[in-house]
Design an enzyme around this catalytic site. Structure first.
Site, PDB file in Angstrom:
ATOM      1  N   LYS A  94       0.641  -1.109   0.017  1.00  0.00           N
ATOM      2  CA  LYS A  94      -0.136   0.119   0.064  1.00  0.00           C
ATOM      3  C   LYS A  94       0.843   1.201   0.035  1.00  0.00           C
ATOM      4  O   LYS A  94       0.513   2.286  -0.576  1.00  0.00           O
ATOM      5  CB  LYS A  94      -0.965  -0.092   1.027  1.00  0.00           C
ATOM      6  CG  LYS A  94      -2.181  -0.944   0.978  1.00  0.00           C
ATOM      7  CD  LYS A  94      -3.109  -0.678   2.153  1.00  0.00           C
ATOM      8  CE  LYS A  94      -4.519  -1.650   1.702  1.00  0.00           C
ATOM      9  NZ  LYS A  94      -4.346  -2.873   2.236  1.00  0.00           N
ATOM     10  N   GLU A 116      -9.771   7.339   3.948  1.00  0.00           N
ATOM     11  CA  GLU A 116     -10.852   6.513   4.828  1.00  0.00           C
ATOM     12  C   GLU A 116     -10.226   5.284   4.717  1.00  0.00           C
ATOM     13  O   GLU A 116      -9.242   4.678   3.993  1.00  0.00           O
ATOM     14  CB  GLU A 116     -12.173   6.568   4.093  1.00  0.00           C
ATOM     15  CG  GLU A 116     -12.490   5.399   3.131  1.00  0.00           C
ATOM     16  CD  GLU A 116     -11.594   5.263   2.001  1.00  0.00           C
ATOM     17  OE1 GLU A 116     -11.208   6.350   1.254  1.00  0.00           O
ATOM     18  OE2 GLU A 116     -11.333   4.555   1.295  1.00  0.00           O
ATOM     19  N   SER A 382       1.525  -9.807  -1.040  1.00  0.00           N
ATOM     20  CA  SER A 382       1.185  -8.497  -0.870  1.00  0.00           C
ATOM     21  C   SER A 382       1.467  -7.889   0.436  1.00  0.00           C
ATOM     22  O   SER A 382       1.881  -6.677   0.659  1.00  0.00           O
ATOM     23  CB  SER A 382      -0.233  -8.227  -1.262  1.00  0.00           C
ATOM     24  OG  SER A 382      -1.198  -9.082  -0.386  1.00  0.00           O
TER      25      SER A 382
HETATM   26  C1  LIG Z   1      -5.132  -3.905   1.691  1.00  0.00           C
HETATM   27  C2  LIG Z   1      -4.378  -5.128   1.394  1.00  0.00           C
HETATM   28  C3  LIG Z   1      -5.100  -6.094   0.402  1.00  0.00           C
HETATM   29  C4  LIG Z   1      -6.114  -5.610  -0.747  1.00  0.00           C
HETATM   30  O1  LIG Z   1      -5.990  -4.398  -1.322  1.00  0.00           O
HETATM   31  P1  LIG Z   1      -5.796  -4.268  -2.828  1.00  0.00           P
HETATM   32  O2  LIG Z   1      -6.233  -3.018  -3.234  1.00  0.00           O
HETATM   33  O3  LIG Z   1      -6.669  -5.409  -3.570  1.00  0.00           O
HETATM   34  O4  LIG Z   1      -4.306  -4.575  -3.093  1.00  0.00           O
HETATM   35  C5  LIG Z   1      -4.317  -7.192  -0.154  1.00  0.00           C
HETATM   36  N1  LIG Z   1      -3.040  -7.549   0.663  1.00  0.00           N
HETATM   37  C6  LIG Z   1      -2.549  -6.823   1.701  1.00  0.00           C
HETATM   38  C7  LIG Z   1      -1.498  -7.213   2.603  1.00  0.00           C
HETATM   39  C8  LIG Z   1      -3.374  -5.694   2.115  1.00  0.00           C
HETATM   40  O5  LIG Z   1      -2.929  -4.779   3.182  1.00  0.00           O
END
Ligand SMILES: *Cc1c(COP(=O)(O)O)cnc(C)c1O
Length: 398
Positions: A94, A116, A382
């Site tokens: 993010k 938000e 992610s």
């Molecule tokens: C917020 C988050 C997501 C989901 O958000 P996307 O916009 O779909 O990427 C996925 N993995 C993690 C670790 C997150 O913090």
């Protein structure tokens, strides 16, 4: 239809095929229009690019490794690489977006940032870059979410952000979004609204995708170094709103030999009524300012989603994903809470990496694939699992 004739990127009107656009109240038009007119010239300016890249390198810790997960590969009988977004500062992808947007806000002369947040992850990433650049930060969060996500609320406060509870409606993300919009309408001159995924009115989905596209730019370069070819057979990622997946897919969209797999949260099961599997359960409609696919009732009420992972607990997907789904360029699959938890356990035991539960949804789909043995896969990790420790403790009786 000849697939190569399809444009997968945004068009001049702010659409991806049938999806996108800016469905916003009249009062918000000047803010969004200012952004629309300026975002490309700002982002494409070489001085902006240099500052963005320097911060990604020295502050976030990019480039993130592309790790050949040998034991996981042996387990599935193919070759799997993990894109280690979990190693970024703040523990997920993010921050790539919030760094980009705070620099853009500065260029637009904004002094105040609003956001938000649902689970608090985007709130933390926003509060982080506001501390870094010394900008005022206000984060709207549903009253119920504030109670559920106490550690992230504490992080935001320690970083200097003001966390404002949204007390209307279901007191969750949707209501926090309404409050943030109201704030932006009332403060059009000095305030920038940082949206945390590839959602919202144009130009947000395209802008956020561009900031996150560093993920696939790095994957191509790293794969080329490791294997001699920049193209894998599959790239895979989880989808909440879709920003990590869009970043992972971005530079592969026109490489039709590369299969794009996006894992959505099926929660307790697609038919359980407790799910966030948008492409299976959803219909076309307008959510958060753009036309996309969302889970809604027959009379258009947004359905409350469910996922064990807070980051995937979202009733829609970004418009570019809706387009990739509808054109068949991307394959959208649903993974249950239990499947994701098992995949998290497997990765932890085979590679010594505790993943975020969100990312584990992408890993879980490996179970449902069949391999010849000579494929190359890239899975976007992610985020890291530290934030999910309590959920893991409860689930695995640790
Ligand atoms: C917020 C988050 C997501 C989901 O958000 P996307 O916009 O779909 O990427 C996925 N993995 C993690 C670790 C997150 O913090």
């Amino acid at each position: 239809m000849n697939k190569t004739a399809i444009n997968y990127y945004v068009d001049e009107r702010g659409y991806f095929g049938d999806f996108g656009g800016a469905y916003i109240p009249e009062m918000l038009y000047p803010n969004v229009e200012e952004l629309r007119q300026n975002y490309l010239s700002i982002i494409n300016d070489p001085a902006f690019q240099q500052e963005f890249r320097e911060l990604l390198k020295d502050y976030v810790g990019r480039e993130t490794p592309l790790f050949h997960a040998k034991r996981l590969s042996a387990h599935y009988g193919t070759t799997i690489y993990l894109k280690r977004e979990d190693l970024n500062h703040t523990g997920a992808h993010k921050v790539n977006n919030t760094i980009g947007q705070i620099l853009l806000a500065e260029k637009l002369g904004k002094k105040r940032i609003i956001a938000e947040t649902g689970a608090g992850q985007h709130g933390v990433a926003t509060a982080t870059v506001c501390a870094l650049r010394g900008l005022e930060c206000v984060v709207y969060m549903g009253e119920i979410d504030i109670k559920r996500q106490a550690p992230n609320v504490a992080r935001m406060k320690m970083l200097g952000a003001k966390v404002v509870p949204a007390t209307s409606g279901s007191k969750t993300l949707k209501d926090a979004t309404n409050e943030a919009m109201r704030d932006w309408i009332n403060n059009p001159v000095d305030t920038h609204y940082i949206i945390g995924s590839v959602v919202g009115p144009h130009p947000y989905p395209d802008m956020v995708a561009r900031f996150q596209s560093v993920i696939s730019a790095e994957i191509k370069k790293q794969l080329k170094e490791k294997t001699g070819s920049e193209l894998p057979d599959y790239v895979m990622a989880c989808v909440g709103g879709g920003s990590n997946a869009m970043g992972t897919f971005y530079h592969f969209l026109e490489d039709e030999s590369v299969q794009l797999i996006a894992a959505e949260a099926a929660g307790l099961g697609v038919d359980s009524g407790k799910s966030a599997a948008t492409t299976i359960l959803g219909q076309e409609g307008v959510l958060h300012g753009s036309r996309s696919i969302l889970m809604q009732t027959e009379d258009g009420q947004v359905v409350e989603p469910h996922s064990i992972s807070a980051g995937l607990d979202y009733p829609g997907i970004g418009p570019q994903h809706a387009h990739l789904f509808k054109t068949g360029r991307g394959k959208y699959v649903a993974v249950t809470d239990d499947e994701a938890m098992q995949a998290a356990h497997l990765l932890t035991r085979l590679e010594g990496i505790i993943p975020a539960i969100e990312s584990s949804h992408a890993l879980a789909y490996l179970e449902k694939m069949t391999f010849r043995g000579d494929e190359k896969l890239v899975v976007c990790l992610s985020g890291r699992g530290d934030k999910d420790l309590q959920t893991y403790m409860d689930y695995f009786n640790l």
